[in-house]
Structures are given as C-alpha cells and as structure tokens.
Enzyme design. Sequence first.
Site, PDB file in Angstrom:
ATOM      1  N   ALA A  55       0.661  -1.190   0.039  1.00  0.00           N
ATOM      2  CA  ALA A  55      -0.120   0.033   0.056  1.00  0.00           C
ATOM      3  C   ALA A  55       0.704   1.334   0.002  1.00  0.00           C
ATOM      4  O   ALA A  55       0.768   2.105  -0.900  1.00  0.00           O
ATOM      5  CB  ALA A  55      -1.028  -0.141   1.298  1.00  0.00           C
ATOM      6  N   ARG A  90      -5.430  -0.401  -9.119  1.00  0.00           N
ATOM      7  CA  ARG A  90      -5.532  -1.396  -7.899  1.00  0.00           C
ATOM      8  C   ARG A  90      -6.419  -0.663  -7.015  1.00  0.00           C
ATOM      9  O   ARG A  90      -6.264   0.631  -6.569  1.00  0.00           O
ATOM     10  CB  ARG A  90      -4.356  -1.785  -7.273  1.00  0.00           C
ATOM     11  CG  ARG A  90      -3.205  -2.337  -8.392  1.00  0.00           C
ATOM     12  CD  ARG A  90      -2.137  -3.150  -7.335  1.00  0.00           C
ATOM     13  NE  ARG A  90      -2.829  -4.519  -6.688  1.00  0.00           N
ATOM     14  CZ  ARG A  90      -2.069  -4.859  -5.465  1.00  0.00           C
ATOM     15  NH1 ARG A  90      -0.792  -4.845  -5.451  1.00  0.00           N
ATOM     16  NH2 ARG A  90      -2.543  -5.980  -5.109  1.00  0.00           N
ATOM     17  N   GLN A 203       4.199 -13.432  -1.646  1.00  0.00           N
ATOM     18  CA  GLN A 203       5.038 -12.147  -1.191  1.00  0.00           C
ATOM     19  C   GLN A 203       5.953 -12.617   0.201  1.00  0.00           C
ATOM     20  O   GLN A 203       6.814 -11.790   0.422  1.00  0.00           O
ATOM     21  CB  GLN A 203       4.222 -11.103  -0.738  1.00  0.00           C
ATOM     22  CG  GLN A 203       3.447 -10.358  -1.859  1.00  0.00           C
ATOM     23  CD  GLN A 203       2.055 -11.082  -2.232  1.00  0.00           C
ATOM     24  OE1 GLN A 203       1.872 -12.026  -1.957  1.00  0.00           O
ATOM     25  NE2 GLN A 203       1.361 -10.015  -2.551  1.00  0.00           N
ATOM     26  N   ASP A 243      -3.718  -2.558   4.130  1.00  0.00           N
ATOM     27  CA  ASP A 243      -3.784  -1.824   2.906  1.00  0.00           C
ATOM     28  C   ASP A 243      -4.793  -0.661   2.944  1.00  0.00           C
ATOM     29  O   ASP A 243      -5.028   0.051   2.160  1.00  0.00           O
ATOM     30  CB  ASP A 243      -4.537  -2.871   1.719  1.00  0.00           C
ATOM     31  CG  ASP A 243      -3.302  -3.861   1.344  1.00  0.00           C
ATOM     32  OD1 ASP A 243      -3.049  -4.612   2.073  1.00  0.00           O
ATOM     33  OD2 ASP A 243      -2.276  -3.403   0.515  1.00  0.00           O
ATOM     34  N   ASN A 253      -6.549  -6.410   4.652  1.00  0.00           N
ATOM     35  CA  ASN A 253      -5.062  -6.817   4.430  1.00  0.00           C
ATOM     36  C   ASN A 253      -4.892  -7.932   3.376  1.00  0.00           C
ATOM     37  O   ASN A 253      -6.097  -8.295   3.107  1.00  0.00           O
ATOM     38  CB  ASN A 253      -4.405  -6.923   5.630  1.00  0.00           C
ATOM     39  CG  ASN A 253      -2.622  -7.201   5.434  1.00  0.00           C
ATOM     40  OD1 ASN A 253      -2.153  -6.093   4.753  1.00  0.00           O
ATOM     41  ND2 ASN A 253      -2.059  -8.117   5.718  1.00  0.00           N
ATOM     42  N   LYS A 254      -3.868  -8.458   3.118  1.00  0.00           N
ATOM     43  CA  LYS A 254      -3.810  -9.877   2.111  1.00  0.00           C
ATOM     44  C   LYS A 254      -4.715 -10.601   2.364  1.00  0.00           C
ATOM     45  O   LYS A 254      -4.669 -11.124   3.529  1.00  0.00           O
ATOM     46  CB  LYS A 254      -2.433  -9.915   2.022  1.00  0.00           C
ATOM     47  CG  LYS A 254      -1.745 -10.871   1.179  1.00  0.00           C
ATOM     48  CD  LYS A 254      -2.330 -10.840  -0.449  1.00  0.00           C
ATOM     49  CE  LYS A 254      -1.687  -9.623  -0.832  1.00  0.00           C
ATOM     50  NZ  LYS A 254      -2.452  -9.305  -2.331  1.00  0.00           N
TER      51      LYS A 254
HETATM   52  O1  MRU Z   1      -1.089  -7.468  -3.211  1.00  0.00           O
HETATM   53  P1  MRU Z   1      -0.012  -6.646  -2.363  1.00  0.00           P
HETATM   54  O2  MRU Z   1       1.247  -7.379  -2.580  1.00  0.00           O
HETATM   55  O3  MRU Z   1       0.244  -4.949  -2.780  1.00  0.00           O
HETATM   56  O4  MRU Z   1      -0.624  -6.630  -0.911  1.00  0.00           O
HETATM   57  C1  MRU Z   1       0.212  -6.113   0.039  1.00  0.00           C
HETATM   58  C2  MRU Z   1      -0.339  -6.226   1.429  1.00  0.00           C
HETATM   59  O5  MRU Z   1      -1.266  -6.634   1.618  1.00  0.00           O
HETATM   60  C3  MRU Z   1       0.576  -5.652   2.627  1.00  0.00           C
HETATM   61  O6  MRU Z   1       0.289  -6.385   3.749  1.00  0.00           O
HETATM   62  C4  MRU Z   1       0.082  -4.249   2.921  1.00  0.00           C
HETATM   63  O7  MRU Z   1       0.248  -3.505   1.679  1.00  0.00           O
HETATM   64  C5  MRU Z   1       0.656  -3.546   3.910  1.00  0.00           C
HETATM   65  S1  MRU Z   1       2.258  -3.162   3.211  1.00  0.00           S
HETATM   66  C6  MRU Z   1       3.185  -2.310   4.156  1.00  0.00           C
END
Ligand code: MRU
Length: 363
Positions: A55, A90, A203, A243, A253-254
């Site tokens: 994010a 996104r 990730q 996010d 979040n993810k």
């Molecule tokens: O799909 P992504 O890789 O952009 O998702 C990232 C996440 O979900 C992170 O945990 C979130 O952005 C926090 S990053 C400091």
Amino acid sequence: MKVGGMHHRSIWRDEDSGEVRIIDQRRLPHEFKVMTLSSLEDFEVAIRDMLVRGAPLIGATAAFGVAEAMERDPSDANFEHCRAVLNATRPTAVNLAWALERCRTALMPLPPEERAGAARDLAREVSEEDVEINRRIGENGLELIREIAAGKPADEPVRLLTHCNAGWLATVDWGTATSPMYHAHDAGIPIHVWVDETRPRNQGALTSWELGEHGIPHTYVVDSAGGHLMQHGLVDLVITGTDRTTARGDVCNKIGTYLKALAAHDNDVPFYVALPSPTIDWTLGDGVAEIPIENRPAREITHVLGLTEDGIGDVQVTPGGTPGGNPAFDVTPNRLVTGLITERGVCDASASGLAGLFPEKVA
Ligand code: MRU
C-alpha cells in the site's frame, strides 16, 4: 534497508539522470532488477502488474507518476487523465487515492508552469514522510517486542508471525510490520519470524529475502501452518500490515490475514497491525461491507511463478481449464485486532482508539 550489505529504497529518483527507478518485485527473490519508469503507461503497468506493490509504495509510486506526467504536460486535463489512469490500477489500498488526492490539492491551485517542480517536490515529500512514519512505527512496535522479551529467558527469541510482505519492499523503506522486527534485532533482542508463504503471489518469499538480507532468523511456512503454530505456543506475537483500515479499526490486508486473526484470537496470541496513518480511510466504518476487494487474474492461482531450470517462469499446478478464484484481500473485524501500531503510538482497534491518536482527522 540492505541488499548485499548496501542500503536501498524501493523507489528513488536517480540523482544524475533525474529518472525514477524501482526494483521489479516480480523477479525477486531470484533476481534483483532495477527498472526505470518514464511514461504514464510505465507507472500504470508497474502498479497494476505488481512490479511495485504494498500500500505505501503504491501511493509513493503514484506521486512520482504524477510528477512525470506534469513534466510532460502540466494542464488540468492531463492531471485528471493521469489521476484517472493511476487510480484505476488497484482498488483496495487506499494509499493510492490518498496520494492522488494530495497531488490534486497541492498542484491544481498552482499556475501550470509551476506544477512540474511542485509535483517533484511533493513526490519526494511523500517518500520521505513514508520513511519517517515507518521508522516511528518501528520504535513503537519495538516496545511491544521488548515487553514480551522481558518475560522470557534471555536466550529465548521472541517468536513473531507475519503475513504477506509488509516490509521495506512494500513501503519506501523500513516496512510497516517489519519495522519493529528490524528495530528489535538492531537493539539486540533475539527474535525469530514465522513468514507466511502468502499464496498466490508468495509475498512471503519477499519477506524472507528481506529478513535474510538483514540477518534476522526466520522460517518460511505455508499459509495454513499458523493455526497449528499458535496452538503449540510457538507464536508470541502476530504483526501484519494493512492496505486500508477503517475509522473504527477494521483492517483490510492480504487474503488470509483474517484466518490468522481468528487463530490468534482462539489461542490468546496478541494480533497487532502496523498502520501508517495514510492507510486509514476515515470515510469508512464497516470494513467488510464497504472496502472494495480486488479480484486478480485466475492465472495467479492456477500457475505458480518461480525459478525453473530455464530461469524465472510459470508452472501450472491445476488441471488445464480449472476455473480459479482470486480475491486478493480480506477484512479482519476490529474485535479480532489487539491493537494498531501507528507512527503516533499504539492504540485500540476502535473509533475512540484512532480518534485519540488522530483527533484532527475526526474533528
Ligand atoms: O497485493 P500486495 O502485495 O500489494 O499486498 C500487500 C499487502 O497486503 C501488505 O500487507 C500491505 O500492503 C501492507 S504493506 C506495508
């Protein structure tokens, strides 16, 4: 943070050429490839196809993208075009809309000839602020880790678990969830991190790479291992990123974060979220009902990207033609969140907790 012992950020402007550089995160951890972003399309693709991700980094990249666009054509019409293109890349991380709105507020009142310079300064400001916010999150989270360490034998590590990559690669530097880990390690507190694989895009491999480069002991585990580890007393603290977090502390979040929070709740393991203030969406309350969840291509599920004998490539894991569903984020309701680690301190995941730290936002 460090790559091969050298300090790196995830996005920067090259001092000699003035070009914007990023690390192509699709190639990591197998290849460290720096790329230059020049056109609006470069920035659009970089965010949409996840060359950059996380994010805060998405927000910073958008600010650099606006600066490049203003350099070419500082008209109102071009700004609006650029804003619309980047905003559509996104949908879930609110930092994107936050950064674009900040650009609009700062640039649109200026005469066009002043916009390019102001946009460059603003992109630098957004980046530097992100670094400082994350450094402070690290200091505040360090105290939680220190408290847990104080209750353990000196040689026993504090065992953390994290999901996805909320590390320096997901921000401009430090990371959010990882910043307390880096601070604890640098303060000499022994820690060990369980790193969730985080299917489908893995990730967790980025997090493992980051932690490894910094010398932090860690173990990469499949997403479904967390509940088992918690049941057996092997996790002292969960810290994830976010996010988008609503004004009442619901955390998006993810995908898979919610399941970790449920397991933590069932096993009395504290579940904290590292939350930089630009990731708070003050307009929303009920995260499950109101946060738009990104659906990504099915191919990310049916195929796995990794290192093959022929280099980095895809491997199919399902029978041909299998439909794949790919919701990329989920929402953890505030009742499952022990606390929020922000740059201004740690608070309850509640409207009053957040309002206490950020009274000006509520007023
Ligand atoms: O799909 P992504 O890789 O952009 O998702 C990232 C996440 O979900 C992170 O945990 C979130 O952005 C926090 S990053 C400091």
